[in-house]
Write an enzyme that holds these catalytic residues in place. Sequence first.
Site, mmCIF file in Angstrom:
data_model
loop_
_atom_site.group_PDB
_atom_site.id
_atom_site.type_symbol
_atom_site.label_atom_id
_atom_site.label_comp_id
_atom_site.label_asym_id
_atom_site.label_seq_id
_atom_site.Cartn_x
_atom_site.Cartn_y
_atom_site.Cartn_z
ATOM 1 N N HIS A 359 0.954 -1.128 0.083
ATOM 2 C CA HIS A 359 -0.049 0.009 0.119
ATOM 3 C C HIS A 359 0.806 1.275 -0.009
ATOM 4 C CE1 HIS A 359 -4.084 -1.323 0.659
ATOM 5 N NE2 HIS A 359 -3.778 -2.106 1.048
ATOM 6 N N LYS A 547 -9.812 13.769 3.643
ATOM 7 C CA LYS A 547 -8.940 12.884 3.822
ATOM 8 C C LYS A 547 -8.023 12.764 5.020
ATOM 9 C CE LYS A 547 -7.443 13.636 -0.389
ATOM 10 N NZ LYS A 547 -7.248 12.332 -1.408
ATOM 11 N N THR A 655 -9.034 6.378 -2.846
ATOM 12 C CA THR A 655 -10.277 5.742 -3.075
ATOM 13 C C THR A 655 -11.073 7.071 -2.798
ATOM 14 O OG1 THR A 655 -10.139 4.944 -0.864
ATOM 15 C CG2 THR A 655 -9.816 3.460 -2.417
HETATM 16 C C1 LIG Z 1 -12.406 6.944 1.350
HETATM 17 C C2 LIG Z 1 -12.036 7.098 2.839
HETATM 18 C C3 LIG Z 1 -10.763 7.339 3.088
HETATM 19 C C4 LIG Z 1 -9.594 7.452 1.872
HETATM 20 O O1 LIG Z 1 -9.498 8.715 1.431
HETATM 21 P P1 LIG Z 1 -8.334 8.937 0.477
HETATM 22 O O2 LIG Z 1 -8.658 10.379 -0.295
HETATM 23 O O3 LIG Z 1 -8.211 7.959 -0.597
HETATM 24 O O4 LIG Z 1 -7.184 9.372 1.138
HETATM 25 C C5 LIG Z 1 -10.260 7.995 4.176
HETATM 26 N N1 LIG Z 1 -11.302 7.928 5.329
HETATM 27 C C6 LIG Z 1 -12.533 7.673 4.944
HETATM 28 C C7 LIG Z 1 -13.552 7.992 6.229
HETATM 29 C C8 LIG Z 1 -12.957 7.299 3.661
HETATM 30 O O5 LIG Z 1 -14.144 7.003 3.766
#
Ligand SMILES: *Cc1c(COP(=O)(O)O)cnc(C)c1O
Length: 810
Positions: A359, A547, A655
């Site tokens: 990852h 994020k 994601t």
């Molecule tokens: C999807 C998600 C993340 C990941 O977000 P990124 O923008 O890919 O870092 C982190 N925290 C929560 C609560 C999420 O739903």
Amino acid sequence: MSTGSVYTTEWLKKRVIEVISKQFGKSVKEASKKDMYFALANVVNSEIREKWQNTNKKYNENGHKQLYYLSMEFLIGRLLRNNLLNCGLLQVTEKVMEELGFQLDAILEEEEDAGLGNGGLGRLAACFLDSLASLKYPGHGFGIRYRYGLFEQRIIHGNQVELPDNWLTEPYPWETRKEDEAIIVQFHGNVHMFKRNDGSLEFKYENTDKVLAIPYDVPIVGYQNDTVNTLRLWSAEPIYYDKVDSLDDMFFRDLNHQHSIEQISGFLYPDDSSLEGKELRLKQQYFLTSATIQHIIKQFKNNYRLPLTRLHEKVVIQINDTHPTLAIPELMRILMDEERFGWDEAWEITTNVFAYTNHTIMEEALETWPIDLFKNLLPRIYMIVHEINERFCKRLWFDYPEMRERIPNMAIIAYGKIHMARLAMVGSFSVNGVAKLHTKILKEKVMNDFYTIEPHKFNNKTNGITHRRWLLQINPKLGNLITELIGPQWILRPKQMIHLLKYSKDRTILEKFDRVKNKNKQTLANYIYEQTGIKVDTSSIFDVHIKRLHEYKRQLLNVFHIIYLYHELKDNPNLDITPRTFIFGAKAAPGYHIAKEIIKLINSVATKVNNDPDVKDKLKVIFLENYNVSLAEKIIPAADVSEQISTASKEASGTGNMKLMMNGALTIGTLDGANVEICELVGKENMFIFGLKAEEVIAFYEQGGYDARDIYNTDDRIRRIMDLLNDGEFGKQSIEFKDIYYHILYHNDPYFVLKDFESYLEAHELIDQTYRDKYTWTHKSAVNIAHSGKFSSDQTIQEYVNDIWKIKKL
Ligand SMILES: *Cc1c(COP(=O)(O)O)cnc(C)c1O
């Protein structure tokens, strides 16, 4: 009574009234929202239970190969809406709640978020479980039932304050404790070696600390398909001794002992991408892997009556990042010490069942453990890792003479440390990255040595998200519109969303998309008002950056842009800019100083900007506290712009980018992680791409040639912003943000914030211009939605199944 998946309102109403009366001794009129939440969970659970048993029975009877997904994190969020939807109960429940004088949305808010993860990695595991069950694959999650999840974040005077996330104060209705399936995990102690009569070696452990791993099972309900898989979460508890010397002894031993054992599943490490070398963390990792591997072997023996040499025919184990890598030596231990296999046979079995997902390529996030700590906590496992390493290094020496000088960089044990990613690669038959670019960097750079000797192990599996949660559940208005346009097949086959393309130039249809977005923005605006007392303009651009807070994710670059815009408006109050609302959500690891300073800066800028009448109609900055799955679900449907602005090469996949795209936000982003693939699909013209490319960033790291001071000295806009950090404009004291200032100038801006600033500004100017033309904007938005089916985790899971897991649908 219920038959099949068709439920009537009469039936549900009767059940709810019954439960409220039996469980709480109340009438519906007296029931609180909380009572109603527990009552609905109770009804859903009794519907799930039979399907759950049947699913397990079928898996066992048919001798299906099983996938075991091991992860230290499962960020599952709330389950009631998900389970109602997947059981086919959602619509009836909405009606019944209305008839009984309740609002379903308000009842759903009563559920605690299961915060058993930090961010993307944990949420990925949760999306995968949903897709596995919805596609009827026999795949189960194994993790830890942390007593305390990730902290609850409050913002007080602009600072992050961490409160314990005590998510289990009330009973968690989705879990079932299975005491009879408990497993003993052993730590510490001494290892003794004996020669058996046949000359083979026997290992005995003495004076170990024994801990009970008690499983709590959570049902994972497939989408309207009668499949219910399992997420098994282990909880650590002491084993009670029957022999005690004295009452005092019992009292003290038990209290201390009990406490130190319960610590093992006590709390989730809040550190997202750099791991502390703490003994407790290693204990947690072994606790998860040992309990799970022992359970897998038991299941295999009970269900299949096959020799363990054929384990790989019925079992495949995916390890989510290196955190569960100890599963590899643990399986070796069981095969050799308990099942009496010789090394070679045990190794053959082991390396046929494990697959590893990487990852991160960030050096500080690649896990290592000091030998002494490891050896003391896990003496037998250490011996096995040592032997794996010896044999691996010998193989390198003899079979790959050209690699000899690379051995110190490949050895599992080197310079006093145990390298978990190396152990994972050597012990697995598959190694995958999580986006095309990330896998390419693994092969060509970070893991090039391993790729050279075993290229066949490497493959890519671009991450995905479950469109059932991240579209259907959180954005029902958009879901309904899509179904109205292309029929409901997209729910089972998300790639069918591509048929939306034919409406992407149809003005009447685009107006419908626009209306959905506006309604969602209104809903979020109401929430923002409730939370912060700030009124935001729903015709402004909702520009969203949500994020974990990390320097590589560059929230700082975003703030610099906001400060720049603020000054532009102060200098020229009549400046014609499209009004913007910047929305942030982010937690920083409690020990990550600069990240917390950045949170403080965002909040200080927000206070200044939101209270300045000069910019009041044009600029707002909102920081929503305690970013988690439920907050993400509220923000994402309302986003116009998705900030995906990591330093290129640093974000393995992302994601959040996929969730926002699926809900019609346009991405401003670097060519990093899965942004690259989003761009390949929708085209550059439907995104706002800016900044250094991954190769350029890597070349600067390898060869130098970047000096942040040059930019500071030559770009007035940047100097003005940077100097402000030092002169107190945004703080009570002039020294308030000096740490950020020095960090950038004295560490040569390691994440290229200054370097990418100009190009970021230009991309934002283009956003400003594009948004003025509603047709063009909504067209681009619809194109993004149409392509987003490609990022459904159903797609990702199918690729794991085809290339790695080779499991069959029920
Ligand atoms: C999807 C998600 C993340 C990941 O977000 P990124 O923008 O890919 O870092 C982190 N925290 C929560 C609560 C999420 O739903």
